[in-house]
Motif scaffolding. Structure first.
Motif, PDB file in Angstrom:
ATOM      1  N   LEU A  73     126.626  86.423  87.099  1.00 17.12           N
ATOM      2  CA  LEU A  73     126.089  86.865  88.380  1.00 17.12           C
ATOM      3  C   LEU A  73     125.114  88.013  88.194  1.00 17.12           C
ATOM      4  N   THR A  74     125.496  88.956  87.335  1.00 14.03           N
ATOM      5  CA  THR A  74     124.625  90.107  87.070  1.00 14.03           C
ATOM      6  C   THR A  74     123.308  89.665  86.448  1.00 14.03           C
ATOM      7  N   ALA A  75     123.386  88.851  85.406  1.00 12.32           N
ATOM      8  CA  ALA A  75     122.188  88.441  84.667  1.00 12.32           C
ATOM      9  C   ALA A  75     121.270  87.575  85.520  1.00 12.32           C
ATOM     10  N   ILE A  76     121.833  86.612  86.218  1.00 12.24           N
ATOM     11  CA  ILE A  76     121.003  85.700  87.016  1.00 12.24           C
ATOM     12  C   ILE A  76     120.304  86.450  88.141  1.00 12.24           C
ATOM     13  N   ALA A 379     119.939  79.267  89.040  1.00 10.01           N
ATOM     14  CA  ALA A 379     119.224  79.590  87.805  1.00 10.01           C
ATOM     15  C   ALA A 379     118.482  78.361  87.277  1.00 10.01           C
ATOM     16  N   TYR A 380     119.126  77.203  87.348  1.00 10.98           N
ATOM     17  CA  TYR A 380     118.520  75.963  86.860  1.00 10.98           C
ATOM     18  C   TYR A 380     117.279  75.605  87.679  1.00 10.98           C
ATOM     19  N   SER A 381     117.277  75.966  88.952  1.00 13.44           N
ATOM     20  CA  SER A 381     116.148  75.645  89.829  1.00 13.44           C
ATOM     21  C   SER A 381     114.939  76.529  89.581  1.00 13.44           C
ATOM     22  N   ASP A 384     111.775  80.044  85.147  1.00 14.17           N
ATOM     23  CA  ASP A 384     111.635  81.349  84.507  1.00 14.17           C
ATOM     24  C   ASP A 384     112.993  81.986  84.233  1.00 14.17           C
ATOM     25  N   VAL A 385     113.958  81.744  85.131  1.00 15.51           N
ATOM     26  CA  VAL A 385     115.305  82.289  84.950  1.00 15.51           C
ATOM     27  C   VAL A 385     116.091  81.461  83.945  1.00 15.51           C
ATOM     28  N   GLN A 387     115.226  79.401  81.472  1.00 18.74           N
ATOM     29  CA  GLN A 387     114.829  79.439  80.064  1.00 18.74           C
ATOM     30  C   GLN A 387     115.406  80.663  79.357  1.00 18.74           C
ATOM     31  N   LYS A 388     115.371  81.808  80.011  1.00 18.18           N
ATOM     32  CA  LYS A 388     115.899  83.040  79.406  1.00 18.18           C
ATOM     33  C   LYS A 388     117.419  82.996  79.309  1.00 18.18           C
ATOM     34  N   LEU A 389     118.050  82.524  80.384  1.00 21.25           N
ATOM     35  CA  LEU A 389     119.510  82.471  80.404  1.00 21.25           C
ATOM     36  C   LEU A 389     120.041  81.467  79.392  1.00 21.25           C
ATOM     37  N   TYR A 390     119.478  80.272  79.371  1.00 20.48           N
ATOM     38  CA  TYR A 390     119.961  79.203  78.493  1.00 20.48           C
ATOM     39  C   TYR A 390     119.822  79.600  77.027  1.00 20.48           C
ATOM     40  N   LYS A 391     118.728  80.278  76.714  1.00 25.72           N
ATOM     41  CA  LYS A 391     118.498  80.743  75.349  1.00 25.72           C
ATOM     42  C   LYS A 391     119.560  81.739  74.903  1.00 25.72           C
ATOM     43  N   ALA A 392     120.081  82.510  75.844  1.00 25.42           N
ATOM     44  CA  ALA A 392     121.026  83.574  75.514  1.00 25.42           C
ATOM     45  C   ALA A 392     122.480  83.122  75.479  1.00 25.42           C
ATOM     46  N   LEU A 393     122.813  82.031  76.138  1.00 21.94           N
ATOM     47  CA  LEU A 393     124.207  81.599  76.227  1.00 21.94           C
ATOM     48  C   LEU A 393     124.760  81.150  74.874  1.00 21.94           C
ATOM     49  N   PRO A 394     126.028  81.436  74.611  1.00 19.83           N
ATOM     50  CA  PRO A 394     126.675  80.931  73.390  1.00 19.83           C
ATOM     51  C   PRO A 394     126.661  79.408  73.356  1.00 19.83           C
ATOM     52  N   ILE A 395     126.542  78.857  72.159  1.00 19.39           N
ATOM     53  CA  ILE A 395     126.511  77.397  71.971  1.00 19.39           C
ATOM     54  C   ILE A 395     127.808  76.959  71.308  1.00 19.39           C
TER      55      ILE A 395
END
Length: 469
Positions: A73-76, A379-381, A384-385, A387-395
């Protein structure tokens, strides 16, 4: 008979995808009955982002403690702002004049809540300061920490979690995350005093070492300090069998920063007072910026998500509050107000949830899996949001807090990008996964009242396997 079997196979093959989805997802219902630990509860929300429809819900509106999934919630919210890419800044200004190798005036270090400000950053800051034509500072040295109020812990944080490094003392001026890394190694022979080193090196703290090499009678290994008295006397005790490192927080992050800053100035040959104070910098005609150290937002975000860094999340919350209000002097509540506004924008009622901090350490946070998925959908919609979030999430099975889960050979391996969240009796997982049919899925699983984290994680990983298949 062959014609009948052919007809049956074709009939099954031509079933609508929705029927297949219902059949597959019914496995989650049986999983809840079979795997969910007794007396525990779970809220689940699953949404197909590609097909734009809800796939599965189970008590998705139930209020739950999110633990570190609160960081989503904070990051998005922070990433959705037009000024989201503004870097975190730490600045040094002087106020006065430079005459004959002397700065006749004061020096100000202005904190911008950079949570990744480390020894390299400090060295660079000092190296830039000493390029100016003076070797004596006749005035005072100030730290400006006015960006935030004086509350160094979030609401509902546990007082006895200190001196753990995951509970830092918050300040706009942070150095090495307000902690010291203590590395301990055995001596040459049993009974020898263990070898101890600390990083970063500073006279801000003291070290007392009584740990012994491979001596069980010395007791359990421990690193602590006089945290009840807010002391920075690091003590290492007990039996040391092998090399190990422990991170321990130190009291008063802003003092740690300023102490180290003055130490390094003196080490570079600058004649400066050993005393410092804190004051608000007000520029005037005699003011000049000496150095501006900047930290990219993506660097902070990566640490928030990959390593579930509480300090970084709180830094994002505080900066979010400053951007949201447009003010200089902010509190955590200002950042939370920004999150509540986005909750309302997404069609939900903020008063139905309770937000207490930005990282999820607080026991006062209460949200739902439905709300988590709403934020993930939002975020998915926004490319700009997202791409940054997905890159940062653990895989799953690869890195961050999912490195040791969803191993190679399981359906979830490399296909889950999600944020974990856990503390006593709470275990959550929320993020995105890619199903075998190519669809992108947003999901949130919030296990509550589960004393066994292992059981909760196994349940969540199995749900993800089902969703992917």
């Amino acid at each position: 008979m062959k014609k009948y079997l052919l007809f049956l196979v074709l009939s099954v093959a031509l079933l609508p995808a929705s029927v297949w989805g219902q059949a597959n997802l019914s496995q989650i219902d049986s999983l809840i009955k079979r795997m969910l630990p007794e007396a525990s509860e779970v809220g689940i929300s699953v949404y197909d982002l590609t097909a734009r429809k809800s796939l599965y819900t189970h008590r998705d509106t139930k209020l739950s403690r999110p633990a570190s999934t609160m960081k989503l919630l904070t990051a998005i919210t922070a990433l959705s702002r037009p000024d989201a890419d503004e870097p975190f800044r730490t600045e040094v200004w002087y106020k006065g004049t430079i005459e004959h190798d002397t700065l006749r005036g004061d020096l100000y270090v202005i904190g911008g809540f950079d949570p990744e400000f480390d020894e390299h950053s400090m060295d660079s800051l000092v190296d830039n300061v000493i390029t100016f034509p003076f070797s004596v500072i006749s005035g005072k040295i100030y730290g400006d920490i006015s960006m935030k109020d004086s509350l160094y812990w979030g609401a509902g944080w546990a007082w006895d979690d200190t001196p753990e490094a995951y509970q830092p003392y918050l300040s706009p001026l942070m150095y090495h995350k307000g902690m010291v890394t203590v590395t301990v190694a055995p001596g040459a022979a049993p009974g020898d005093t263990a070898k101890v080193s600390c990083y970063p090196v500073s006279s801000y703290y003291s070290l007392h070492n009584t740990a012994q090499t491979r001596t069980p009678s010395a007791g359990k290994f421990a690193v602590t300090r006089g945290w009840l008295q807010n002391k920075n006397n690091i003590t290492v005790t007990g039996n040391v069998e092998g090399k190990r490192s422990v991170d321990i927080n130190v009291f008063s992050s802003q003092d740690f920063f300023m102490h180290a800053f003055l130490e390094k100035l003196r080490d570079r040959g600058i004649d400066v007072s050993r005393e410092y104070d804190f004051s608000v910098f007000v520029p005037d005609s005699l003011s000049a910026c000496m150095v501006r150290w900047e930290r990219p937002v993506q660097d902070v975000l990566n640490q928030v998500m990959k390593e579930s860094d509480n300090l970084n999340a709180e830094a994002m919350l505080c900066r979010l509050g400053a951007q949201f209000t447009g003010g200089r002097h902010i509190s955590a509540e200002d950042g939370l107000s920004a999150i509540r506004r986005l909750i309302k924008k997404l069609g939900y009622v903020p008063d139905r949830y309770n937000l207490a901090d930005g990282c999820g350490l607080s026991n006062y946070n209460y949200i739902s899996s439905e709300l988590l998925v709403a934020f993930l959908k939002f975020a998915y919609s926004r490319t700009d949001v997202f791409q940054k979030l997905y890159k940062a999430l653990p895989i799953g099975g690869v890195d961050g807090t999912l490195k040791n889960r969803m191993k190679k050979g399981t359906p979830s391996y490399k296909k889950v990008h999600a944020k974990t969240g856990s503390f006593t009796a709470i275990n959550c997982l929320a993020g995105y996964l890619k199903a075998d049919n190519g669809h992108q899925i947003a999901f949130a699983i919030m296990n509550q009242n589960v004393l066994s984290g292992r059981e909760a994680r196994k349940f969540q990983d199995t749900v993800c396997d089902i969703l992917i298949r």
